[in-house]
Motif scaffolding. Structure first.
Motif, mmCIF file in Angstrom:
data_model
loop_
_atom_site.group_PDB
_atom_site.id
_atom_site.type_symbol
_atom_site.label_atom_id
_atom_site.label_comp_id
_atom_site.label_asym_id
_atom_site.label_seq_id
_atom_site.Cartn_x
_atom_site.Cartn_y
_atom_site.Cartn_z
ATOM 1 N N SER A 8 31.229 -24.902 18.829
ATOM 2 C CA SER A 8 32.455 -24.039 18.516
ATOM 3 C C SER A 8 33.712 -24.806 18.805
ATOM 4 O O SER A 8 34.705 -24.919 17.951
ATOM 5 N N ALA A 9 33.912 -25.269 20.108
ATOM 6 C CA ALA A 9 35.001 -25.952 20.502
ATOM 7 C C ALA A 9 35.472 -27.118 19.976
ATOM 8 O O ALA A 9 36.743 -27.447 19.519
ATOM 9 N N ASN A 10 34.198 -27.883 19.100
ATOM 10 C CA ASN A 10 34.390 -28.754 18.360
ATOM 11 C C ASN A 10 35.055 -28.615 17.288
ATOM 12 O O ASN A 10 35.923 -29.307 16.533
ATOM 13 N N ARG A 11 34.838 -27.371 16.789
ATOM 14 C CA ARG A 11 35.641 -26.984 15.409
ATOM 15 C C ARG A 11 36.862 -26.468 15.706
ATOM 16 O O ARG A 11 37.981 -26.803 15.177
ATOM 17 N N TRP A 12 37.143 -25.806 16.741
ATOM 18 C CA TRP A 12 38.528 -25.362 17.125
ATOM 19 C C TRP A 12 39.670 -26.663 17.614
ATOM 20 O O TRP A 12 40.611 -26.445 16.996
ATOM 21 N N GLU A 13 38.833 -27.654 17.927
ATOM 22 C CA GLU A 13 40.016 -28.842 18.461
ATOM 23 C C GLU A 13 40.353 -29.204 17.122
ATOM 24 O O GLU A 13 41.500 -30.103 17.099
ATOM 25 N N LEU A 14 39.619 -29.122 16.020
ATOM 26 C CA LEU A 14 40.205 -29.865 14.740
ATOM 27 C C LEU A 14 40.805 -28.762 13.890
ATOM 28 O O LEU A 14 41.347 -29.258 12.846
ATOM 29 N N VAL A 15 41.126 -27.524 14.291
ATOM 30 C CA VAL A 15 41.683 -26.679 13.429
ATOM 31 C C VAL A 15 43.059 -27.129 13.256
ATOM 32 O O VAL A 15 43.638 -26.984 12.073
ATOM 33 N N PRO A 16 44.052 -27.528 13.925
ATOM 34 C CA PRO A 16 45.433 -28.032 13.710
ATOM 35 C C PRO A 16 45.416 -28.977 12.562
ATOM 36 O O PRO A 16 46.133 -28.883 11.685
ATOM 37 N N VAL A 17 44.321 -30.129 12.473
ATOM 38 C CA VAL A 17 44.349 -30.811 11.740
ATOM 39 C C VAL A 17 44.048 -30.419 10.222
ATOM 40 O O VAL A 17 44.525 -30.547 9.203
ATOM 41 N N MET A 18 43.031 -29.397 10.308
ATOM 42 C CA MET A 18 42.585 -28.593 9.110
ATOM 43 C C MET A 18 43.643 -28.140 8.409
ATOM 44 O O MET A 18 43.970 -28.131 7.242
ATOM 45 N N LYS A 19 44.334 -27.259 9.301
ATOM 46 C CA LYS A 19 45.276 -26.267 8.692
ATOM 47 C C LYS A 19 46.676 -27.059 8.018
ATOM 48 O O LYS A 19 47.005 -26.861 6.990
ATOM 49 N N LYS A 20 46.841 -28.408 8.641
ATOM 50 C CA LYS A 20 47.834 -29.176 8.268
ATOM 51 C C LYS A 20 47.452 -29.823 6.847
ATOM 52 O O LYS A 20 48.399 -29.702 5.974
ATOM 53 N N LYS A 21 46.238 -30.257 6.770
ATOM 54 C CA LYS A 21 45.791 -30.727 5.356
ATOM 55 C C LYS A 21 46.039 -29.729 4.373
ATOM 56 O O LYS A 21 46.291 -30.007 3.530
ATOM 57 N N LEU A 22 45.291 -28.613 4.913
ATOM 58 C CA LEU A 22 45.175 -27.595 3.507
ATOM 59 C C LEU A 22 46.655 -27.053 3.269
ATOM 60 O O LEU A 22 46.791 -26.978 2.216
ATOM 61 N N GLU A 23 47.630 -27.233 4.214
ATOM 62 C CA GLU A 23 48.910 -26.845 3.944
ATOM 63 C C GLU A 23 49.576 -27.741 3.069
ATOM 64 O O GLU A 23 50.458 -27.582 2.008
ATOM 65 N N GLN A 24 48.859 -29.104 3.194
ATOM 66 C CA GLN A 24 49.679 -30.061 2.487
ATOM 67 C C GLN A 24 48.999 -30.093 0.914
ATOM 68 O O GLN A 24 49.474 -30.999 0.363
ATOM 69 N N GLY A 25 47.991 -29.173 0.777
ATOM 70 C CA GLY A 25 47.536 -29.046 -0.484
ATOM 71 C C GLY A 25 46.099 -30.066 -0.908
ATOM 72 O O GLY A 25 45.782 -30.203 -1.751
ATOM 73 N N VAL A 26 45.756 -30.401 0.435
ATOM 74 C CA VAL A 26 44.385 -31.250 0.431
ATOM 75 C C VAL A 26 43.256 -30.320 0.448
ATOM 76 O O VAL A 26 43.076 -29.467 1.129
ATOM 77 N N THR A 27 42.247 -30.576 -0.488
ATOM 78 C CA THR A 27 41.115 -29.692 -0.466
ATOM 79 C C THR A 27 40.229 -30.150 0.588
ATOM 80 O O THR A 27 39.786 -31.531 0.445
#
Ligand code: 2DT
Length: 187
Positions: A73-92
């Motif tokens: 779970s921590a491995n997912r959480w540590e990637l959340v900032p990267v995921m959110k940034k990409k999604l906000e930038q319009g990346v699927t």
């Protein structure tokens, strides 16, 4: 003008269902249609936490069952900032395994409730779509022997499949079930 948010698409399934192949194809298809898309996978074995998980999966180390669940779970959480940034930038984002694998695999072990297993992932970015690649026992047998990693036995995979079937009853998640044999022609 702000970019339209990207979609979060998750592929789940038991081992050897062809998730990785399908993720790559989906990313390619999205890119060809002009939509920015990238693949991610969990566990992400490149981080410090991911390396602990990888050693455990390769049976090079032992970890207590609750501990390894929390590390996944921590491995997912540590990637959340990267995921959110990409999604906000319009990346699927097309993600090979997510929290559903976390819950299905740990709750297939004795003594773990679904409820306990789900708690650490509460609040993660929610997928717009979760594709479950179904693999029949016959097709699984045709795909040959499992590898050497932890969890790669028919008995455990059947238990995992049952847990996934339970999770797929959750109507708040947009589950779509696909047959990998109909989707892919090269494996
Ligand atoms: P790969 O073969 O896809 O690298 O998966 N797993 C995965 C868990 O037990 N919990 C999790 O949260 C995740 C994401 C599934 C490696 C193995 O790790 C299992 C198979």
């Amino acid at each position: 003008m702000a970019a339209k948010r990207g979609a979060l698409i998750v592929l789940e399934g038991v081992d050897r269902a062809g998730k990785t192949t399908q993720c790559k194809k989906l990313v390619q298809a999205l890119q060809q249609s002009g939509r920015p898309a990238e693949m991610m996978r969990f566990p992400d074995r490149t981080t410090t936490i991911g390396q602990l998980i990888s050693a455990y999966l390769e049976k090079k180390s032992e970890l207590e069952d609750h501990t390894v669940h929390l590390l996944f779970s921590a491995n997912r959480w540590e990637l959340v900032p990267v995921m959110k940034k990409k999604l906000e930038q319009g990346v699927t984002l097309v993600v090979d395994r997510y929290a559903f694998s976390g819950v299905a695999f740990t709750s297939a072990k004795p003594g773990f409730s679904l409820d306990w297993c789900m708690k650490p992932d509460v609040g993660l970015p929610e997928p717009d779509l979760v594709m479950f690649l179904q693999l029949s026992p016959t097709e699984a047998a045709l795909r040959g022997q499992f590898g050497e990693e932890r969890y790669e036995t028919s008995v455990f995979q059947r238990a995992v499949q049952q847990k996934f079937e339970h999770l797929m009853k959750d109507p708040s998640v947009n589950w779509q079930v696909g047959d990998p044999c109909l989707l892919q022609h090269d494996s």
